[in-house]
Design an enzyme around this catalytic site. Sequence first.
Site, PDB file in Angstrom:
ATOM      1  N   ASP A  63       0.805  -1.214   0.000  1.00 34.29           N
ATOM      2  CA  ASP A  63       0.000   0.000   0.000  1.00 34.29           C
ATOM      3  C   ASP A  63       0.840   1.267   0.000  1.00 34.29           C
ATOM      4  O   ASP A  63       0.311   2.374  -0.079  1.00 34.29           O
ATOM      5  CB  ASP A  63      -0.972   0.008   1.186  1.00 34.29           C
TER       6      ASP A  63
ATOM      7  N   ASP B 141      20.619  -2.804  -0.633  1.00 31.60           N
ATOM      8  CA  ASP B 141      19.776  -1.647  -0.938  1.00 31.60           C
ATOM      9  C   ASP B 141      19.611  -0.747   0.282  1.00 31.60           C
ATOM     10  O   ASP B 141      19.053   0.353   0.155  1.00 31.60           O
ATOM     11  CB  ASP B 141      18.397  -2.097  -1.455  1.00 31.60           C
TER      12      ASP B 141
END
EC number: 2.7.7.-
Length: 485
Positions: free
Chosen positions: A135, A265
């Site tokens: 979301d 990352d």
Amino acid sequence: MNLAETPHQENSHNPFLTLNYEPALESLGDDYYDEVIAADFPQHILRWRNDSVLPLLGLDPQKVTDENFINAFGKFQERKPLLALRYHGYQFGTYNPDLGDGRGFLYGQVRGTDGQLYDFGTKGSGKTPYSRGGDGMLTLKGGVREVLAAEALHQLGVRTSRCLTMIETGLSLWRGDEPSPTRSSVMVRVNSSHIRFGTFERLRYLQRPDLTQKLLDHVIQYYYPHLQPEPDQYVLFYAELVKRVAQLVAQWMAAGFCHAVLNTDNMSITGESFDYGPYAFIPTYDPYFTAAYFDYYRRYCYSHQPSICQLNLELLQEPLQGIIDKREMDSALGKFHRYYQAEYRSLMLKKLGFEQLDLPAANELLNLTIEFLQHSQVGYHQFFWEITRTFTAKWRDEPEMVMNGADVIPTSGASSIFENWCLVYHQILNSLDREYMDVIAQTLVNHNPQTALLRPVIESVWEPIAQEDNWQPFNDLLQKIQSKD
């Protein structure tokens, strides 16, 4: 707001919207990012504004209103473009090409009063092309935890991002690791760069050495400009990054901090700490303490952090090999352990009260300190605070005076180690001038805050928020952290 003013006129007075934003990363072109639109939130409640960061941006906190924060970083008014950065990464040892900014974006880049370029990066600002079915939102508890982590690490001397603001957004979110539905927030962090090791790894995956070269030149231009005149600037960049990362992980280790998710990352190309999810501060000295419940094999446990960061630097060599000679990178990486040990020794000595010591004495004291902490399992942070609280020049008189009255003195088990520790500490004190005792006392105060951000402490401020919407304990804790109490 004056009823005669339009929203545009109101925003023209918003100091965040009139900052001199630099299109540094934007100038690289859209091979490195996607332009995105921020989510439209049903509610905007300012829960945190970090006034201590504003002077770095050239802003006077007294002239920045809460509404300024909300309009800029909750409603995202009049700020374009917003850039979701593209990157890949090794996640728990497995390469993942499906990454990128999935719930945040680069809001803008601003030159600080120190002359350095800083990023405003969001977290919880909505869906992007890299949300992977999520979301794009941040829970309020996640925002609270990151605000606390960044401020605590900053005060402990760790090179870290800072949280500029956190705004509650009125959405209800469903999460598997929190009682749901749970409240939502959007957060804005300030750090030197959001370019990651994974930004380079993506370009290798795409077989775009031209884009790698362009990105590396950009990184050196903006974040390592002192290297630009050098003919071997590329290998010097890698060598300096190795040193920065080694020193950073030493700062974590001395602070008793476990990042928990050291995927490539989450490694910054400037050697800065950022993005705090399931982190934890160790309660006791446990080399295998693991902060993330999903780290089943303890890959990112406390004691593995130096070796994992060294491995991530080795993995970074893969996309850089076409530009930098691998033998030179290997040579630079070979110094990682030396840099780490020197920084860790220096930081731990300061926690013990000493700005510097002769190497034999330093190593003996540090080895005994770690041995005692590991065998006794006394509170890691409490031990150093008790040294700070009980220290007196009388410790020079006899070993039995050392830490007299402290709450961490063992009654059995590690008592012989503790006695040896006291004896060595006593001997070191007597090797120094008596006038140096005041310096030791001040060094202890500077490097050992009384308040440690352990999990029960975080829960103690979250529960009043969750149950009563009471933010006073949260604000009180932040005040203690920022004042180093």
